[in-house]
Enzyme design. Structure first.
Site, PDB file in Angstrom:
ATOM      1  N   PHE A   7       4.315   4.396  -0.520  1.00  0.00           N
ATOM      2  CA  PHE A   7       4.243   3.345   0.484  1.00  0.00           C
ATOM      3  C   PHE A   7       3.078   2.396   0.221  1.00  0.00           C
ATOM      4  CE2 PHE A   7       5.967   7.105   2.677  1.00  0.00           C
ATOM      5  CZ  PHE A   7       7.104   6.582   3.286  1.00  0.00           C
ATOM      6  N   ASP A   8       3.316   1.113   0.414  1.00  0.00           N
ATOM      7  CA  ASP A   8       2.217   0.172   0.604  1.00  0.00           C
ATOM      8  C   ASP A   8       1.605   0.487   1.964  1.00  0.00           C
ATOM      9  OD1 ASP A   8       0.610  -2.192   0.216  1.00  0.00           O
ATOM     10  OD2 ASP A   8       1.945  -3.198   1.626  1.00  0.00           O
TER      11      ASP A   8
END
Length: 218
Positions: free
Chosen positions: A11-12
């Site tokens: 995930f960002d």
């Protein structure tokens, strides 16, 4: 790639897990006002998804010798707006809990420097959910280069082709695709152009619908 071949998820953070891009945007505007600078929203849009060194180059292009004063004021404005709990995007808790239940490893790969990223996750109430975090200071080349995603995949013990990436920004998507990952974009402030939407990734309206598209959430 189907749900049967996705072995890890990356995930960002800003604009994807944390609803911080709007905080940065508001603080950017506040800093310009405080310093008597004219509004320049386009300048902020250009910064979205960039690693800090590249962002500073853009700021210098806009502000010249005034960049240091602006950065100091911007940091001050950010701190004031983030004194309270940092808001979390919808669906984060549910998706992470499902990944844990199904034993799918996950990590954060963010352009934000590691120490600050851990602090933001902690103040958002997510500090205990993310054991693996790769910050922008841990790689030589920031997004849109693939380095941070390659490193995150290696840290989780998987090849990038076995990983799914979730991003909000175009530079982040470029980084994940360049690493060879199945990529889902959940746009935040900046929505993709029609041309960029044909880059070979899936665009979702929210995190959960993106996860469902990949079979990562019931």
């Amino acid at each position: 790639m189907t749900k049967h071949t996705i072995k890890a998820v990356i995930f960002d953070m800003d604009g994807l897990l944390l609803d911080t891009e709007r905080v940065y945007f508001d603080s950017y505007r506040n800093a310009r006002t405080a310093l008597g600078l004219a509004p320049h929203d386009a300048g902020f849009i250009e910064l979205i998804g960039l690693p800090m060194p590249a962002g500073r180059v853009l700021l210098e292009a806009h502000l010249g010798d005034g960049v240091a004063e602006f950065e100091t004021q911007w940091d001050r404005e950010i701190s004031q707006l983030m004194e309270q709990k940092i808001p979390v995007k919808p669906g984060v808790d549910a998706l992470i809990q499902h990944l844990r239940t199904t034993d799918i490893p996950y990590a954060v790969a963010t352009s934000t420097f590691t120490e600050r990223a851990h602090d933001h996750l902690h103040r958002a109430g997510l500090g205990g959910l993310f054991d693996t975090l790769i910050g922008g200071d841990q790689v030589k080349n920031g997004k849109p280069a693939p380095d941070i995603y390659v490193k995150a995949a290696a840290t989780l013990g998987h090849h990038p082709s076995e990983c799914a990436a979730f991003e909000d920004s175009e530079n982040g998507v470029r980084a994940a695709l360049a690493a060879g990952m199945t990529t889902v974009q959940v746009p935040d402030i900046k929505h993709p152009s029609d041309e960029f939407a044909r880059s070979g990734h899936h665009i979702a309206s929210d995190l959960i619908s993106g996860a469902k598209h990949l079979g990562l959430h019931p």
